[in-house]
Design an enzyme around this catalytic site. Structure first.
Site, PDB file in Angstrom:
ATOM      1  CB  THR A   1      -0.893   0.150   1.174  1.00  0.00           C
ATOM      2  OG1 THR A   1      -1.613  -1.323   0.978  1.00  0.00           O
ATOM      3  CG2 THR A   1      -2.131   1.121   1.124  1.00  0.00           C
TER       4      THR A   1
ATOM      5  N   GLY B   1      -2.047   7.347  -0.899  1.00  0.00           N
ATOM      6  CA  GLY B   1      -2.944   7.913  -2.090  1.00  0.00           C
ATOM      7  C   GLY B   1      -3.325   6.845  -3.067  1.00  0.00           C
TER       8      GLY B   1
ATOM      9  CG  PHE C   1      -2.116   1.971   5.761  1.00  0.00           C
ATOM     10  CD1 PHE C   1      -2.199   2.593   6.889  1.00  0.00           C
ATOM     11  CD2 PHE C   1      -3.060   1.972   4.946  1.00  0.00           C
ATOM     12  CE1 PHE C   1      -3.060   4.070   6.941  1.00  0.00           C
ATOM     13  CE2 PHE C   1      -4.088   3.482   4.785  1.00  0.00           C
ATOM     14  CZ  PHE C   1      -3.860   4.079   5.702  1.00  0.00           C
TER      15      PHE C   1
ATOM     16  CD  GLU D   1      -3.611 -11.237   3.146  1.00  0.00           C
ATOM     17  OE1 GLU D   1      -3.717  -9.973   3.671  1.00  0.00           O
ATOM     18  OE2 GLU D   1      -3.038 -11.476   2.188  1.00  0.00           O
TER      19      GLU D   1
ATOM     20  CG  LEU E   1     -24.540  -8.421  27.130  1.00  0.00           C
ATOM     21  CD1 LEU E   1     -24.107  -9.852  27.195  1.00  0.00           C
ATOM     22  CD2 LEU E   1     -25.843  -7.962  28.036  1.00  0.00           C
TER      23      LEU E   1
ATOM     24  CD  GLU F   1     -17.923  -2.157   2.149  1.00  0.00           C
ATOM     25  OE1 GLU F   1     -18.688  -1.979   3.056  1.00  0.00           O
ATOM     26  OE2 GLU F   1     -16.757  -2.362   2.611  1.00  0.00           O
TER      27      GLU F   1
END
Length: 385
Positions: free
Chosen positions: A127, A130, A159, A248, A343, A373
């Site tokens: 990655t 942009g 990342f 993966e 809870l 997605e």
């Protein structure tokens, strides 16, 4: 429901991993989250258990061909203990398979023994700022030197899980000019030693969760990468990157199921002890119904993930299968963890409680490895839509 996916050997391994996590990981989770990483000694300890050598041939110090079930067990035990093993899964389950599948014999001799022993930690740098998931838009470039002995690498990545602590970074870069007619062409994978001149770790990114697993920005400035560090063929990276995606995505689904199981355990223990209006929270019908819903959703997701693990063992896991597993299991985990945190009341929002960390850590599973997605798009395509 009774599970049939594991045998006695798997359960013996589970006991070893559980003991290691209980003694060496769980007591240090707050310390490691504050530090933003786990110490190298954790990986060395895992190596002694063989947990870094899955599928590495025995001649290189590994276990040889290994069922994915062993890695699934590690996911389950880490979540169950509310612990962390840093970027172990990325190192061993995501990046190592590239070396096993693509590296030539000389490269395997050079790198695999260190991978098995914990002396070489791995990361993969895809990655870029942009570009996000658009790998075809990668701008990091590597130019072959005039004497063809090395590449000169320039660019930046973001990342990158394990980027600040790894020794060998698999960098996806452009080795030939961008072609708008074939956006996927011209990408290659260079294995970059993190001690190389021109390699720099930028910011360690401040994430919502997974604080003990570093995520960093990396930069490459005129790094000389020997041609011997080209992984596979030049220009074939895009095809390589797709080969490991089913495994993966299966692993992310398996981890989601493990997180849902752990959340139910944490919530059940809490409501049995916590009293409100003179009785335990567990005594209220709403509590019983919520946990019954969670247990049922979890069982369905577990059955789906277990089937995926068996298909992977048989070499029959398809991209669409993996997408279905990732979509269903991570979405289920999100719902279950959220209900279990509720809870806990106000205490569920306190990071002293494992449910709070689990809530933050689980959220990214619907994003990385391909968003929910993107998974829906893959499934729809498989349906002929």
């Amino acid at each position: 429901m009774k599970r049939t996916v594991y045998d006695a050997d798997h359960e013996a391994f589970r006991q070893s991993i559980r003991s290691f996590i209980t003694k060496e990981a769980a007591p240090h989770i707050h310390e490691w989250e504050a530090a933003g990483q786990v110490p190298r000694s954790v990986f060395k300890g895992l190596a002694e258990l063989g947990a870094l050598g899955f599928d590495i041939p025995e001649e290189y110090g590994g276990l040889g061909p290994t069922s994915y079930k062993y890695q699934a067990i590690i996911h389950e035990e880490v979540a169950w203990a509310g612990a962390s093993l840093g970027h172990h899964h990325v190192n061993t389950g995501v990046v190592l398979p590239y070396l096993l599948r693509i590296a030539n014999e000389e490269q395997k001799q050079r790198w695999l023994p260190g991978c098995a022993s914990g002396d070489i930690l791995l990361a993969i740098a895809m990655t870029e700022p942009g570009t996000g998931s658009d790998l075809a838009g990668i701008k990091t470039k590597a130019a072959l030197s005039e004497d063809s002995t090395h590449y000169v690498l320039n660019g930046a990545k973001t990342f990158i899980t394990g980027g600040a602590v790894s020794d060998l970074i698999l960098v996806v870069c452009r080795t030939s000019p961008y072609d708008p007619e074939d956006r996927r062409a011209g990408l290659s994978i260079l294995c970059v030693d993190s001690s190389s001149e021109g390699f720099a770790v930028g910011r360690k990114l401040d994430k919502i969760g997974r604080h003990s697993m570093d995520t960093a920005e990396l930069s490459f400035t005129d790094i000389k990468v020997p041609v011997e560090n080209l992984l596979g063929e030049e220009g074939k990276a895009f095809g390589y990157l797709g080969q490991n995606l089913p495994r993966e995505r299966l692993s992310i689904g398996v981890a989601g199921v493990a997180q849902a199981r752990a959340a139910i355990k944490f919530a059940t223990e809490y409501v049995m002890e916590r009293t409100v209006f003179g009785k335990t929270v567990a005594a209220f019908q709403n509590t019983k119904f919520v946990l019954a819903e969670c247990a049922t959703e979890f069982e369905a997701a577990e059955a789906m993930a277990d089937r995926g693990v068996e298909l992977d063992d048989a070499g029959e896991l398809t991209a669409a299968d993996a997408a279905r597993i990732k979509l269903f299991c991570t979405e289920t985990a999100g719902r279950v963890v959220d209900k279990c945190l509720q809870l806990h009341g106000g205490y569920g929002y306190m990071t002293d409680y494992p449910i709070a960390r689990l809530y933050a850590d689980t959220r990214v599973s619907r994003i990385y490895g391909g968003t929910s997605e993107v998974m829906k798009g893959i499934i729809a395509k498989d349906l002929g839509l």
